[in-house]
Design a protein around this motif. Structure first.
Motif, short mmCIF file in Angstrom:
data_model
loop_
_atom_site.label_atom_id
_atom_site.label_comp_id
_atom_site.label_asym_id
_atom_site.label_seq_id
_atom_site.Cartn_x
_atom_site.Cartn_y
_atom_site.Cartn_z
N ILE A 1 -0.51 -0.31 -4.23
CA ILE A 1 -0.57 -0.46 -2.78
C ILE A 1 0.75 -1.07 -2.32
O ILE A 1 1.17 -2.12 -2.82
N THR A 2 1.40 -0.42 -1.36
CA THR A 2 2.67 -0.91 -0.83
C THR A 2 2.71 -0.68 0.67
O THR A 2 1.76 -0.14 1.26
N SER A 3 3.82 -1.07 1.29
CA SER A 3 4.00 -0.91 2.74
C SER A 3 5.48 -0.66 3.02
O SER A 3 6.32 -0.73 2.11
N SER A 4 5.79 -0.38 4.27
CA SER A 4 7.18 -0.14 4.64
C SER A 4 7.95 -1.44 4.80
O SER A 4 9.04 -1.61 4.26
N ILE A 5 7.37 -2.37 5.55
CA ILE A 5 8.01 -3.66 5.81
C ILE A 5 7.00 -4.77 5.56
O ILE A 5 5.84 -4.51 5.18
N LEU A 6 7.40 -6.00 5.79
CA LEU A 6 6.53 -7.15 5.59
C LEU A 6 5.46 -7.22 6.69
O LEU A 6 5.62 -6.67 7.78
N ASN A 7 4.37 -7.92 6.36
CA ASN A 7 3.30 -8.25 7.31
C ASN A 7 2.59 -7.02 7.86
O ASN A 7 2.15 -7.00 9.01
N GLU A 8 2.43 -6.02 7.03
CA GLU A 8 1.63 -4.85 7.44
C GLU A 8 0.22 -4.88 6.86
O GLU A 8 -0.58 -4.00 7.18
N GLY A 9 -0.09 -5.87 6.02
CA GLY A 9 -1.45 -6.02 5.51
C GLY A 9 -1.71 -5.30 4.21
O GLY A 9 -2.86 -4.94 3.93
N LYS A 10 -0.70 -5.11 3.37
CA LYS A 10 -0.92 -4.41 2.10
C LYS A 10 -1.78 -5.25 1.15
O LYS A 10 -2.62 -4.71 0.43
N THR A 11 -1.60 -6.58 1.15
CA THR A 11 -2.44 -7.43 0.31
C THR A 11 -3.89 -7.43 0.79
O THR A 11 -4.82 -7.43 -0.01
N PHE A 12 -4.07 -7.44 2.09
CA PHE A 12 -5.41 -7.36 2.68
C PHE A 12 -6.11 -6.07 2.27
O PHE A 12 -7.29 -6.06 1.91
N VAL A 13 -5.40 -4.94 2.32
CA VAL A 13 -5.98 -3.66 1.93
C VAL A 13 -6.27 -3.63 0.43
O VAL A 13 -7.31 -3.12 -0.01
N SER A 14 -5.38 -4.20 -0.37
CA SER A 14 -5.59 -4.22 -1.82
C SER A 14 -6.84 -4.99 -2.19
O SER A 14 -7.65 -4.54 -3.03
N MET A 15 -7.04 -6.15 -1.59
CA MET A 15 -8.21 -6.97 -1.90
C MET A 15 -9.51 -6.28 -1.48
O MET A 15 -10.49 -6.26 -2.23
N ASN A 16 -9.54 -5.71 -0.28
CA ASN A 16 -10.76 -5.07 0.20
C ASN A 16 -11.06 -3.78 -0.57
O ASN A 16 -12.23 -3.47 -0.82
N LEU A 17 -10.03 -3.05 -0.94
CA LEU A 17 -10.25 -1.85 -1.73
C LEU A 17 -10.78 -2.20 -3.11
O LEU A 17 -11.72 -1.55 -3.61
N ALA A 18 -10.20 -3.21 -3.75
CA ALA A 18 -10.70 -3.63 -5.06
C ALA A 18 -12.14 -4.14 -4.98
O ALA A 18 -12.95 -3.88 -5.88
N SER A 19 -12.48 -4.84 -3.91
CA SER A 19 -13.85 -5.32 -3.74
C SER A 19 -14.82 -4.16 -3.55
O SER A 19 -15.94 -4.18 -4.07
#
Length: 352
Positions: free
Chosen positions: A40-58
């Motif tokens: 999971i990645t993003s274009s720039i900072l603060n786009e919520g890639k960590t948020f998406v990674s955690m919810n997808l893994a859950s």
């Protein structure tokens, strides 16, 4: 429940449903080559890639599949604090062979979900991701877990996501609504495609589910909006009025025995009432009584017999010959007169 907490609960349910939909799309993405390892990645900072990674893994772990969530943003670690777990070892210790993957991965509050942290201040992360040690670690994680999800830094800032994308099954690019610019998003897509990785798609993040004609807008707009709409629909629906229960046969028979003028006066004006079960039951008996007395109808309306049948035996033996035309005419006239004066018994429809 306060309105603020209720709004947060509705938003959490919407995010969980979106993560489950994303996981379903990943599962049906390829039948011949199923996707089990994602970055999971993003274009720039603060786009919520960590948020998406955690919810997808859950969401993946909630389906019953064992899932490993890996902190691969080695320059800016933030996932351990969000999950609320802290590990003694990280990904670098596993790659160098200091500890095994089972010792480094820790359990999370979510069932079937494990987390592998990264040590701080790891030098040259992109070179580590392109090494043989990392490839061995990736093969080991693939064999021990059903799904592996990597959280990587933005692709336009660092090359880590492009390097890792060549080793995983698919890459998902997170785009924040009304935040990232078109040129920045296009640059990230071009860089991922140039590396040769499998760019599976773009995940839109920070969408306002309370506006527009979306599914969640119907149910969650203005807090109780969905419930209020359902209440209005139920209030405008046709009302169901149950039919009155019919009286039993015993009660009907008791009312029939009481009879009298009082019962007759209680009958309202209008169409005749439907016969009760007791009246239906007594109908065959009345029919049998009428059938057993056919002589009464015969006595009142006697049937006139033809004169031919009442002639003496001597006259009935004189059978006319083929040439006796007058005799045939007389017999025909007598038969017509007899049929005209004959009466037939009358039957009511109730008897049948």
């Amino acid at each position: 429940m306060p309105r603020r907490n209720q709004r947060a609960e509705e938003q959490g349910q919407a995010v969980a449903n979106a993560a489950q939909t994303l996981f379903a799309n990943i599962r049906f993405m390829s039948v011949d080559n199923p996707v089990h390892v994602l970055a999971i990645t993003s274009s720039i900072l603060n786009e919520g890639k960590t948020f998406v990674s955690m919810n997808l893994a859950s969401a993946i772990a909630a389906s019953g599949a064992s899932t490993l969530l890996v902190e691969c943003d080695m320059r800016r670690r933030s996932m351990a604090a969000r999950i609320g777990v802290h590990a003694q070892y990280g990904i670098y210790s596993v790659m160098t062979g200091q500890v095994s993957l089972e010792q480094a991965a820790v359990r999370t509050p979510t069932k079937n979900l494990y987390f592998l942290d990264a040590e701080p201040h790891i030098p040259n992360p992109s070179n580590i991701l392109n090494s043989h040690h990392f490839q061995s670690f990736l093969d080991n994680a693939r064999s021990r877990f059903d799904y592996v999800v990597f959280d990587t830094p933005p692709v336009t800032t660092f090359v880590d996501a492009a390097v890792l994308g060549t080793k995983v099954d698919a890459v998902l690019l997170v785009a924040r609504e009304n935040f990232v610019k078109r040129a920045e998003l296009q640059q990230a897509v071009d860089q991922l495609r140039a590396s040769g990785c499998n760019l599976a798609g773009i995940v839109m993040n920070s969408c306002d589910f309370g506006k527009g004609n979306s599914y969640y807008s119907y149910y969650y707009e203005n807090g109780e909006g969905g419930r209020r709409n359902r209440a209005e629909e139920e209030s405008s629906a046709p009302k169901f009025v149950p039919a009155k229960p019919q009286q039993s046969s015993a009660k009907s028979a008791s009312n029939a025995r009481k009879g009298g003028a009082a019962s007759q006066q209680s009958v309202p004006a209008g169409p005749p009432p439907r016969r009760s079960q007791a009246q239906h039951a007594s109908q065959p008996a009345q029919s049998q009584a009428r059938a057993a007395q056919p002589q009464v109808a015969t006595a009142q309306r006697p049937v006139q017999q033809p004169q031919v049948a009442t002639q003496p035996q001597s006259q009935r033996t004189n059978v006319p010959g083929p040439g006796d035309t007058a005799m045939y005419q007389r017999l025909a006239e007598q038969s017509r007169v007899a049929r005209a004066g004959r009466s037939y018994p009358r039957y009511d429809d109730e008897d049948y």
